[in-house]
Motif scaffolding. Sequence first.
Motif, PDB file in Angstrom:
ATOM      1  N   SER A   1       2.297   5.612  10.807  1.00 27.50           N
ATOM      2  CA  SER A   1       1.094   4.968  11.333  1.00 27.50           C
ATOM      3  C   SER A   1       0.159   4.480  10.218  1.00 27.50           C
ATOM      4  CB  SER A   1       0.346   5.922  12.268  1.00 27.50           C
ATOM      5  OG  SER A   1       0.214   7.185  11.685  1.00 27.50           O
ATOM      6  N   TYR A   2       0.178   5.135   9.081  1.00 24.59           N
ATOM      7  CA  TYR A   2      -0.669   4.729   7.946  1.00 24.59           C
ATOM      8  C   TYR A   2       0.162   4.863   6.663  1.00 24.59           C
ATOM      9  CZ  TYR A   2      -4.615   5.160  11.157  1.00 24.59           C
ATOM     10  OH  TYR A   2      -5.468   4.995  12.223  1.00 24.59           O
ATOM     11  N   PHE A   3      -0.260   4.155   5.609  1.00 28.49           N
ATOM     12  CA  PHE A   3       0.410   4.356   4.316  1.00 28.49           C
ATOM     13  C   PHE A   3      -0.644   4.675   3.243  1.00 28.49           C
ATOM     14  CE2 PHE A   3       2.665   3.740   0.440  1.00 28.49           C
ATOM     15  CZ  PHE A   3       3.914   4.268   0.737  1.00 28.49           C
ATOM     16  N   PRO A   4      -1.075   5.951   3.176  1.00 30.38           N
ATOM     17  CA  PRO A   4      -2.084   6.330   2.188  1.00 30.38           C
ATOM     18  C   PRO A   4      -1.473   6.539   0.804  1.00 30.38           C
ATOM     19  CG  PRO A   4      -1.510   8.215   3.546  1.00 30.38           C
ATOM     20  CD  PRO A   4      -0.675   7.065   4.037  1.00 30.38           C
ATOM     21  N   ILE A   5      -2.207   6.135  -0.220  1.00 33.33           N
ATOM     22  CA  ILE A   5      -1.838   6.518  -1.587  1.00 33.33           C
ATOM     23  C   ILE A   5      -3.047   7.235  -2.189  1.00 33.33           C
ATOM     24  CG2 ILE A   5      -0.186   4.631  -1.916  1.00 33.33           C
ATOM     25  CD1 ILE A   5      -2.239   3.173  -3.597  1.00 33.33           C
ATOM     26  N   LEU A   6      -2.748   8.163  -3.112  1.00 36.58           N
ATOM     27  CA  LEU A   6      -3.831   8.913  -3.762  1.00 36.58           C
ATOM     28  C   LEU A   6      -3.841   8.583  -5.240  1.00 36.58           C
ATOM     29  CD1 LEU A   6      -3.331  12.467  -2.206  1.00 36.58           C
ATOM     30  CD2 LEU A   6      -5.165  10.866  -1.702  1.00 36.58           C
ATOM     31  N   PHE A   7      -5.000   8.232  -5.752  1.00 34.12           N
ATOM     32  CA  PHE A   7      -5.127   7.949  -7.182  1.00 34.12           C
ATOM     33  C   PHE A   7      -5.334   9.267  -7.929  1.00 34.12           C
ATOM     34  CE2 PHE A   7      -5.710   4.035  -5.103  1.00 34.12           C
ATOM     35  CZ  PHE A   7      -5.270   3.062  -5.982  1.00 34.12           C
ATOM     36  N   THR A   8      -4.746   9.364  -9.117  1.00 31.70           N
ATOM     37  CA  THR A   8      -4.872  10.593  -9.907  1.00 31.70           C
ATOM     38  C   THR A   8      -5.525  10.245 -11.253  1.00 31.70           C
ATOM     39  OG1 THR A   8      -2.682  10.274 -10.837  1.00 31.70           O
ATOM     40  CG2 THR A   8      -2.822  11.638  -8.866  1.00 31.70           C
ATOM     41  N   GLY A   9      -5.803  11.265 -12.061  1.00 33.61           N
ATOM     42  CA  GLY A   9      -6.367  11.020 -13.390  1.00 33.61           C
ATOM     43  C   GLY A   9      -7.877  11.042 -13.381  1.00 33.61           C
TER      44      GLY A   9
ATOM     45  N   TYR B   1      -7.204  -6.422   3.185  1.00 30.54           N
ATOM     46  CA  TYR B   1      -8.206  -5.428   3.570  1.00 30.54           C
ATOM     47  C   TYR B   1      -7.587  -4.043   3.738  1.00 30.54           C
ATOM     48  CZ  TYR B   1     -10.930  -9.607   4.008  1.00 30.54           C
ATOM     49  OH  TYR B   1     -11.566 -10.782   3.723  1.00 30.54           O
ATOM     50  N   ALA B   2      -7.352  -3.384   2.590  1.00 33.76           N
ATOM     51  CA  ALA B   2      -6.951  -1.974   2.604  1.00 33.76           C
ATOM     52  C   ALA B   2      -8.176  -1.173   3.071  1.00 33.76           C
ATOM     53  CB  ALA B   2      -6.521  -1.539   1.218  1.00 33.76           C
ATOM     54  N   ARG B   3      -7.989   0.063   3.497  1.00 38.44           N
ATOM     55  CA  ARG B   3      -9.130   0.847   3.988  1.00 38.44           C
ATOM     56  C   ARG B   3      -9.171   2.240   3.358  1.00 38.44           C
ATOM     57  NH1 ARG B   3     -11.551  -1.634   8.615  1.00 38.44           N
ATOM     58  NH2 ARG B   3     -12.995   0.101   8.537  1.00 38.44           N
ATOM     59  N   LYS B   4     -10.425   2.726   3.164  1.00 38.30           N
ATOM     60  CA  LYS B   4     -10.600   4.063   2.578  1.00 38.30           C
ATOM     61  C   LYS B   4     -10.685   5.091   3.701  1.00 38.30           C
ATOM     62  CE  LYS B   4     -13.469   1.886  -0.937  1.00 38.30           C
ATOM     63  NZ  LYS B   4     -14.827   1.817  -1.511  1.00 38.30           N
ATOM     64  N   TYR B   5      -9.635   5.212   4.500  1.00 40.77           N
ATOM     65  CA  TYR B   5      -9.614   6.249   5.544  1.00 40.77           C
ATOM     66  C   TYR B   5      -9.213   7.564   4.893  1.00 40.77           C
ATOM     67  CZ  TYR B   5      -9.393   2.501   9.093  1.00 40.77           C
ATOM     68  OH  TYR B   5      -9.634   1.404   9.897  1.00 40.77           O
ATOM     69  N   PHE B   6     -10.064   8.640   4.774  1.00 43.50           N
ATOM     70  CA  PHE B   6     -11.365   8.757   5.367  1.00 43.50           C
ATOM     71  C   PHE B   6     -12.406   9.019   4.286  1.00 43.50           C
ATOM     72  CE2 PHE B   6      -8.676   9.745   9.015  1.00 43.50           C
ATOM     73  CZ  PHE B   6      -9.192   8.825   9.908  1.00 43.50           C
ATOM     74  N   TYR B   7     -13.131   8.002   3.929  1.00 42.02           N
ATOM     75  CA  TYR B   7     -14.237   8.074   2.980  1.00 42.02           C
ATOM     76  C   TYR B   7     -15.411   7.317   3.570  1.00 42.02           C
ATOM     77  CZ  TYR B   7     -17.122   7.110  -1.089  1.00 42.02           C
ATOM     78  OH  TYR B   7     -18.173   7.010  -1.960  1.00 42.02           O
TER      79      TYR B   7
ATOM     80  N   VAL C   1      -8.437   8.349  -2.016  1.00 38.95           N
ATOM     81  CA  VAL C   1      -7.431   7.849  -1.076  1.00 38.95           C
ATOM     82  C   VAL C   1      -7.641   6.365  -0.775  1.00 38.95           C
ATOM     83  CG1 VAL C   1      -8.724   8.393   1.051  1.00 38.95           C
ATOM     84  CG2 VAL C   1      -6.226   8.399   1.087  1.00 38.95           C
ATOM     85  N   LEU C   2      -6.544   5.675  -0.589  1.00 36.36           N
ATOM     86  CA  LEU C   2      -6.598   4.293  -0.114  1.00 36.36           C
ATOM     87  C   LEU C   2      -5.401   4.071   0.810  1.00 36.36           C
ATOM     88  CD1 LEU C   2      -8.226   1.648  -0.433  1.00 36.36           C
ATOM     89  CD2 LEU C   2      -6.544   0.942  -2.128  1.00 36.36           C
ATOM     90  N   CYS C   3      -5.675   3.580   2.015  1.00 35.97           N
ATOM     91  CA  CYS C   3      -4.588   3.279   2.955  1.00 35.97           C
ATOM     92  C   CYS C   3      -4.227   1.804   2.817  1.00 35.97           C
ATOM     93  CB  CYS C   3      -5.014   3.590   4.385  1.00 35.97           C
ATOM     94  SG  CYS C   3      -5.148   5.356   4.691  1.00 35.97           S
TER      95      CYS C   3
END
Length: 370
Positions: free
Chosen positions: A284-292, A312-318, A345-347
Amino acid sequence: MQRKVENIYITRPNLPDLDGLLPDLRNIWESKILSNNGPYHQEFEKALKGYLKAPNIGLFANGTLALLTGLKVFELTGEVITTPYSFPATAHAIGWNNLTPVFVDIDPHTFSLDPDKIRENITSKTSAILAVHVYGIPGPLEEYQAIADECGLKLIYDAAHAFGVRYNGEDITSFGDMSMLSFHATKLFTTFEGGALIFKDNLLKPVVESLKNFAIINEEEVDGIGTNSKMNEFQALIGLRSLDIVLDEINKRKRIAQKYRDLLSDIDGIELLEIPTNLEWNYSYFPILFTGAARQERRDEVYNSLREHNIYARKYFYPLITKNPFYQKYQGSQLSTAEDISKRVLCLPIYGELAEEILYRIISISFHEK
Ligand code: T4K
């Protein structure tokens, strides 16, 4: 002449064929039955019950009203333990029932409630746990159930993101006392707006049906404070026909998710979701997490670069629900994991019709252009 650039959104609804709907729309027009448990409502309820193998279902105008009614059915009191890492509707459903939300921290892998944090925050006033299957991925369901059983709490799931997800071969809505599904336009399975409650206890069925229909018993009696949150005939028709196309959408999204994974596999500074092997996910969503060190800055930079290209990517949930002034005072304890995840996070866009060339563009803009 300048070429018009197509906007790319986080999601697009998967709709049944319009021409195929016309005979049914004509039926609705001719019968003039538009709402109040009409024939399409009855047919969709039966079909959905079969699809989900659900003991009981109540159909609703939207997911928020379903959740609000779901909490009301149990006549809860005092405090409800929930997550700050969700859409505000989760917390609003608690507030509308005059209950106090107690926000506790999440697990960094499932993004769902951390069971230890639930235990730490249970008081004599706690009456329920409201957990969310964020992105359609559940937390440790057995542990949640053990806590609920030990402490005599109701266990309710906001499964807004989790249509069609199966855990150990069982539909995800079969866990806990009750689950809510959302059929909003942004969801994998949509009825434009819409939602459902799925629950085991047969005795609750008439209560759910009554509460969504003003708590009317008959033409002369009302038994409580109900709402009008019924699903209408148009929504039910769309739902009925969408059951035939949802599996195809899940399979298309699965291929897109795999392509994203391939393209992102050698990129430094990001983490991808781990999908447990006993989970049939719905993508249903494709979140990626930034590290560093500069993870939030990097996340925002990618979000902004994509926007400059009409993506239009979305910051779910920020930000977290608890960052909104109204909810700040209800924070149970430290929310450091939820805060960290929400900042990085960025979806990315995911939906069946998303073309592969757009995926390449998204990855290139996000990670290869300076
Ligand atoms: N619990 C959870 C965990 C939830 O995520 C939600 C809803 C609920 C409860 C409540 O369920 P409902 O009462 O909604 O059934 C969207 C949705 O409005 C909301 O339903 C959803 N969660 C949330 C995660 O996302 P926004 O404000 O981000 O949506 P919006 O309008 O910016 O739409 C996002 C993109 O989707 C648009 O840029 C384009 C596309 N889109 C949207 C709509 C409305 C379409 O292509 N067609 C459309 O009709 O909240």
